[in-house]
Design an enzyme around this catalytic site. Sequence first.
Site, PDB file in Angstrom:
ATOM      1  N   ALA A  76       0.871  -1.171   0.000  1.00 40.89           N
ATOM      2  CA  ALA A  76       0.000   0.000   0.000  1.00 40.89           C
ATOM      3  C   ALA A  76       0.908   1.221   0.000  1.00 40.89           C
ATOM      4  O   ALA A  76       2.072   1.148   0.422  1.00 40.89           O
ATOM      5  CB  ALA A  76      -0.889  -0.015   1.234  1.00 40.89           C
ATOM      6  N   GLY A 121       0.663  -4.942   1.186  1.00 46.95           N
ATOM      7  CA  GLY A 121      -0.577  -5.047   0.404  1.00 46.95           C
ATOM      8  C   GLY A 121      -0.377  -5.760  -0.929  1.00 46.95           C
ATOM      9  O   GLY A 121      -1.317  -6.364  -1.458  1.00 46.95           O
ATOM     10  N   GLU A 124      -0.481  -9.343  -0.106  1.00 52.78           N
ATOM     11  CA  GLU A 124      -1.878  -9.653   0.213  1.00 52.78           C
ATOM     12  C   GLU A 124      -2.722  -9.753  -1.058  1.00 52.78           C
ATOM     13  O   GLU A 124      -3.615 -10.593  -1.176  1.00 52.78           O
ATOM     14  CB  GLU A 124      -2.445  -8.574   1.152  1.00 52.78           C
ATOM     15  CG  GLU A 124      -1.736  -8.564   2.498  1.00 52.78           C
ATOM     16  CD  GLU A 124      -2.202  -7.442   3.406  1.00 52.78           C
ATOM     17  OE1 GLU A 124      -3.219  -7.643   4.099  1.00 52.78           O
ATOM     18  OE2 GLU A 124      -1.574  -6.369   3.419  1.00 52.78           O
ATOM     19  N   GLU A 144       4.589  -5.018   7.343  1.00 55.41           N
ATOM     20  CA  GLU A 144       3.770  -4.009   8.023  1.00 55.41           C
ATOM     21  C   GLU A 144       4.179  -3.738   9.462  1.00 55.41           C
ATOM     22  O   GLU A 144       4.194  -2.584   9.908  1.00 55.41           O
ATOM     23  CB  GLU A 144       2.278  -4.415   7.986  1.00 55.41           C
ATOM     24  CG  GLU A 144       1.597  -4.199   6.647  1.00 55.41           C
ATOM     25  CD  GLU A 144       1.612  -5.425   5.749  1.00 55.41           C
ATOM     26  OE1 GLU A 144       2.477  -6.301   5.946  1.00 55.41           O
ATOM     27  OE2 GLU A 144       0.761  -5.505   4.843  1.00 55.41           O
TER      28      GLU A 144
HETATM   29  N1  CO8 Z   1       4.563   3.128  -0.843  1.00 55.07           N
HETATM   30  C1  CO8 Z   1       4.953   4.293  -1.392  1.00 55.07           C
HETATM   31  N2  CO8 Z   1       6.047   4.419  -2.144  1.00 55.07           N
HETATM   32  C2  CO8 Z   1       6.793   3.321  -2.323  1.00 55.07           C
HETATM   33  C3  CO8 Z   1       6.470   2.075  -1.774  1.00 55.07           C
HETATM   34  C4  CO8 Z   1       5.282   2.001  -0.987  1.00 55.07           C
HETATM   35  N3  CO8 Z   1       4.859   0.853  -0.438  1.00 55.07           N
HETATM   36  N4  CO8 Z   1       7.403   1.168  -2.124  1.00 55.07           N
HETATM   37  C5  CO8 Z   1       8.290   1.843  -2.878  1.00 55.07           C
HETATM   38  N5  CO8 Z   1       7.931   3.140  -3.003  1.00 55.07           N
HETATM   39  C6  CO8 Z   1       8.613   4.210  -3.752  1.00 55.07           C
HETATM   40  C7  CO8 Z   1       9.844   4.692  -3.044  1.00 55.07           C
HETATM   41  O1  CO8 Z   1       9.515   5.625  -2.026  1.00 55.07           O
HETATM   42  C8  CO8 Z   1      10.593   5.314  -4.189  1.00 55.07           C
HETATM   43  O2  CO8 Z   1      10.007   6.551  -4.486  1.00 55.07           O
HETATM   44  P1  CO8 Z   1      10.947   7.857  -4.779  1.00 55.07           P
HETATM   45  O3  CO8 Z   1      11.761   7.451  -5.983  1.00 55.07           O
HETATM   46  O4  CO8 Z   1       9.967   8.937  -5.040  1.00 55.07           O
HETATM   47  O5  CO8 Z   1      11.785   8.026  -3.548  1.00 55.07           O
HETATM   48  C9  CO8 Z   1      10.270   4.386  -5.351  1.00 55.07           C
HETATM   49  O6  CO8 Z   1       9.083   3.693  -4.984  1.00 55.07           O
HETATM   50  C10 CO8 Z   1      11.338   3.357  -5.612  1.00 55.07           C
HETATM   51  O7  CO8 Z   1      11.590   2.670  -4.420  1.00 55.07           O
HETATM   52  P2  CO8 Z   1      13.042   2.564  -3.745  1.00 55.07           P
HETATM   53  O8  CO8 Z   1      13.918   3.676  -4.182  1.00 55.07           O
HETATM   54  O9  CO8 Z   1      12.844   2.378  -2.273  1.00 55.07           O
HETATM   55  O10 CO8 Z   1      13.565   1.197  -4.416  1.00 55.07           O
HETATM   56  P3  CO8 Z   1      14.623   0.190  -3.799  1.00 55.07           P
HETATM   57  O11 CO8 Z   1      14.963  -0.754  -4.899  1.00 55.07           O
HETATM   58  O12 CO8 Z   1      15.718   0.892  -3.129  1.00 55.07           O
HETATM   59  O13 CO8 Z   1      13.805  -0.627  -2.651  1.00 55.07           O
HETATM   60  C11 CO8 Z   1      11.905  -1.781  -1.742  1.00 55.07           C
HETATM   61  C12 CO8 Z   1      12.722  -1.408  -3.000  1.00 55.07           C
HETATM   62  C13 CO8 Z   1      12.758  -2.693  -0.842  1.00 55.07           C
HETATM   63  C14 CO8 Z   1      10.680  -2.514  -2.185  1.00 55.07           C
HETATM   64  C15 CO8 Z   1      11.553  -0.487  -0.971  1.00 55.07           C
HETATM   65  O14 CO8 Z   1      10.979   0.443  -1.886  1.00 55.07           O
HETATM   66  C16 CO8 Z   1      10.589  -0.681   0.143  1.00 55.07           C
HETATM   67  O15 CO8 Z   1      10.979  -1.173   1.196  1.00 55.07           O
HETATM   68  N6  CO8 Z   1       9.317  -0.320  -0.065  1.00 55.07           N
HETATM   69  C17 CO8 Z   1       8.302  -0.381   0.947  1.00 55.07           C
HETATM   70  C18 CO8 Z   1       7.838  -1.810   1.135  1.00 55.07           C
HETATM   71  C19 CO8 Z   1       6.800  -1.880   2.232  1.00 55.07           C
HETATM   72  O16 CO8 Z   1       7.076  -1.615   3.392  1.00 55.07           O
HETATM   73  N7  CO8 Z   1       5.575  -2.264   1.845  1.00 55.07           N
HETATM   74  C20 CO8 Z   1       4.487  -2.390   2.788  1.00 55.07           C
HETATM   75  C21 CO8 Z   1       3.714  -1.104   2.869  1.00 55.07           C
HETATM   76  S1  CO8 Z   1       2.470  -1.131   4.106  1.00 55.07           S
HETATM   77  C22 CO8 Z   1       1.237  -2.028   3.395  1.00 55.07           C
HETATM   78  O17 CO8 Z   1       1.339  -2.517   2.309  1.00 55.07           O
HETATM   79  C23 CO8 Z   1       0.013  -2.166   4.226  1.00 55.07           C
HETATM   80  C24 CO8 Z   1      -1.051  -2.953   3.488  1.00 55.07           C
HETATM   81  C25 CO8 Z   1      -2.360  -2.934   4.240  1.00 55.07           C
HETATM   82  C26 CO8 Z   1      -2.990  -1.556   4.173  1.00 55.07           C
HETATM   83  C27 CO8 Z   1      -4.402  -1.541   4.614  1.00 55.07           C
HETATM   84  C28 CO8 Z   1      -4.975  -0.161   4.748  1.00 55.07           C
HETATM   85  C29 CO8 Z   1      -4.752   0.744   3.540  1.00 55.07           C
END
Ligand code: CO8
Length: 270
Positions: A76, A121, A124, A144
């Site tokens: 998400a 998400g 999921e 999460e």
């Molecule tokens: N949300 C928003 N932006 C994201 C997300 C995300 N989940 N994942 C990646 N991005 C963005 C980054 O911020 C980045 O943006 P920018 O270039 O503007 O800074 C761009 O995508 C590229 O990502 P990275 O530079 O971080 O790429 P890397 O190769 O260095 O890393 C990863 C890749 C490991 C996947 C890393 O991006 C990461 O850890 N992402 C987050 C993963 C995460 O924690 N996901 C879980 C989110 S919480 C969730 O999903 C809850 C679900 C249930 C919700 C229910 C109610 C709504």
Amino acid sequence: MILQTPEQKMTDPTLVRVSHDGPVATVTIDRQKKLNALNPDVIRELGHAFEGLRSDDEIRGVILTGAGDKAFVAGADIGVLARMEPIEGVEVSRQGQSVLRAIETFPKPVLAAVGGYALGGGCELAIACHLRIASENARFGLPEVGLGIIPGYGGTVRMARLVGLGRALELTLTGEMIDAQRAEALGLVNGVVPRDELMERARELMDKIVKNGPVAINKALESVYHALDAGTEDALRHESSLFGLLAATDDMKEGMTAFMDKRKPEFKGK
Ligand code: CO8
């Protein structure tokens, strides 16, 4: 209330694309610069895409994937979640859950083709699909708890059903990522293939399904998912009812006649 990121207000036209190839549709989540993260617009478009395909009689199966080589869906949108108030949190979770539930209860098979990160998400979403095929670079996880939240798109419900309680708790409580090989060993995915063969191999798997009787496929899905929520006796009776119902279909006559005639069946989905 629908939460929006500033970026969304600039109207992002198509975040979810649908393409058709014979009896199989491909739904692609395309928000590559954010690794296909699910914001409210993506969730809404995803819902519309499946709504449209539900009543499309030409379509017998759907492949769901993410654009680009890096991610299926990286979760998400954390930017949206960060500004969430409690009531909004419930609403946003419920909106996403209802779209994922529509995929889980979709009357035709849905296969997730996971070509990279499937986190939070995104993981999921993958497990709300009926089947999953992953590329060698795929990574799965429920991170999460590391953000101070829990899975809110059905992850605490579906993961244990799919991989068993102990494994689901390990994923949910550590928040750690696993690679595609471990995901396959856990039964989280049905197969692992090279990245450049992902869509082709997903299609091969879907073709093996859609060549079968469409009504039978639909009832098989219904029976399996009904049994997850029902007691054994209820589930067995339900299976018998669906089994009997299939005797009324042209597809059953065609399937059996084709077997006896030593030819391939031509199912009409009736
Ligand atoms: N949300 C928003 N932006 C994201 C997300 C995300 N989940 N994942 C990646 N991005 C963005 C980054 O911020 C980045 O943006 P920018 O270039 O503007 O800074 C761009 O995508 C590229 O990502 P990275 O530079 O971080 O790429 P890397 O190769 O260095 O890393 C990863 C890749 C490991 C996947 C890393 O991006 C990461 O850890 N992402 C987050 C993963 C995460 O924690 N996901 C879980 C989110 S919480 C969730 O999903 C809850 C679900 C249930 C919700 C229910 C109610 C709504």
